[in-house]
Design an enzyme around this catalytic site. Structure first.
Site: not given
Ligand code: TMP
Ligand code: MG
Length: 289
Positions: A38, A40
């Protein structure tokens, strides 16, 4: 076997199972290994000096590309839906439609801002996004050993790519599954391409990409890195899997979620902002001390 597995941040429900998987994967050799991670809050830091670090979406939310009214709306969405994302009392089934609501509304707001493709580079440069400590070794070592790294993210592919390009680690062994922006002929954001990826449909995303996993069918051993329970399905497209070792970063709501994470991930890293443990495992699996 691996000194870093004794670090205070490491929790394992079944250390014997972890040892068996590691030995089996080491025996099979690093030419049978693929890494699926993953992005974030897994490859990037959750916090730095007591302050939260941005996700791909937040990099845009906080940038000069978004006007103040839109910033407030995006912040409202985050304040509404992030507590739901990490709520241990709600099931994935209950969260799924709410996550679709979050992503859909956030993407609509971003589209209204007419973001220019060539402004993304500066937005990333000016952001406070930070890859976890040890990222150079992680990316460089996998590249040197020709181990494929799939970054599977519900974030924004264009932003994510820019973060790793800016850090000098977007090597040829890296593939990305994510939400990509579609720009018009003037380079203005029009829509997002293809099927939406949110945190609870990574299984479906994996199954749509059979071509990628077919190419990697000689690599049935998987190292998986995630921070959400939705990340556990990222390897569901892997063909004829032999071993999988799942490492989960538990960043937030630690006490409420510790048991669930320990039941789901083989190794849980509690509030560990580094890639020290994944790096030690990669070193072990590639035969380097
Ligand atoms: P990931 O799959 O790379 O972890 O990304 C998803 C992350 O993005 C999740 O933890 C929630 C975050 N997110 C935001 O911070 N702001 C937003 O507007 C959206 C839709 C998701
Ligand atoms: Mg994540």
């Amino acid at each position: 076997m691996i000194r870093e597995l004794s670090n205070p941040s490491v929790c394992m429900k079944n250390p014997g199972k972890v040892q068996d998987i590691l030995l089996s994967m080491q025996k099979a050799g690093s030419n049978t290994l693929q890494v699926i991670s993953d992005f974030d809050m897994t490859l990037t830091r959750f916090a730095f000096n007591g302050k939260r670090c941005p996700t791909c979406h937040n990099i845009l939310d906080n940038s000069r590309l978004i006007d103040d009214e839109c910033k407030l709306k995006l912040k409202d969405l985050l304040n509404t839906y992030y507590p739901i994302e990490i709520d241990p009392t709600r099931s994935a089934e209950e969260k799924l439609p709410l996550m679709v609501e979050w992503w859909t509304q956030a993407h609509e707001l971003l589209i209204q801002q007419k973001i220019k493709k060539d402004a993304l580079v500066l937005a990333v440069q000016e952001s406070e996004a930070k890859l976890r400590e040890g990222y150079q070794f992680f990316f460089n070592h996998l590249h040197e050993h020709s181990i494929p790294l799939l970054i599977f993210s519900a974030g924004i592919g264009d932003v994510l790519e820019e973060v790793i390009r800016h850090a000098g680690v977007f090597h040829s062994n890296v593939n990305v599954f994510s939400n990509y922006m579609k720009f018009d002929e003037l380079g203005v954001l029009q829509e997002f391409k293809g099927e939406l990826i949110h945190i609870y449909n990574k299984r479906e995303g994996a199954l749509l990409n059979t071509g990628h996993f077919r190419e990697l069918r000689a690599r049935p051993n998987v190292l998986l890195l995630g921070d959400s329970l939705g990340d556990l399905t990222m390897a569901d497209g892997v063909q004829a899997m032999e071993n999988i070792l799942k490492i989960g970063f538990l960043n937030d709501k630690v006490e409420d979620r510790r048991q669930t994470y320990m039941d789901s991930y083989d190794i849980v890293l509690i509030q560990d902002e580094t890639l020290e443990v994944p790096n030690a495992i990669v070193r072990f699996l590639t035969g380097n001390k």
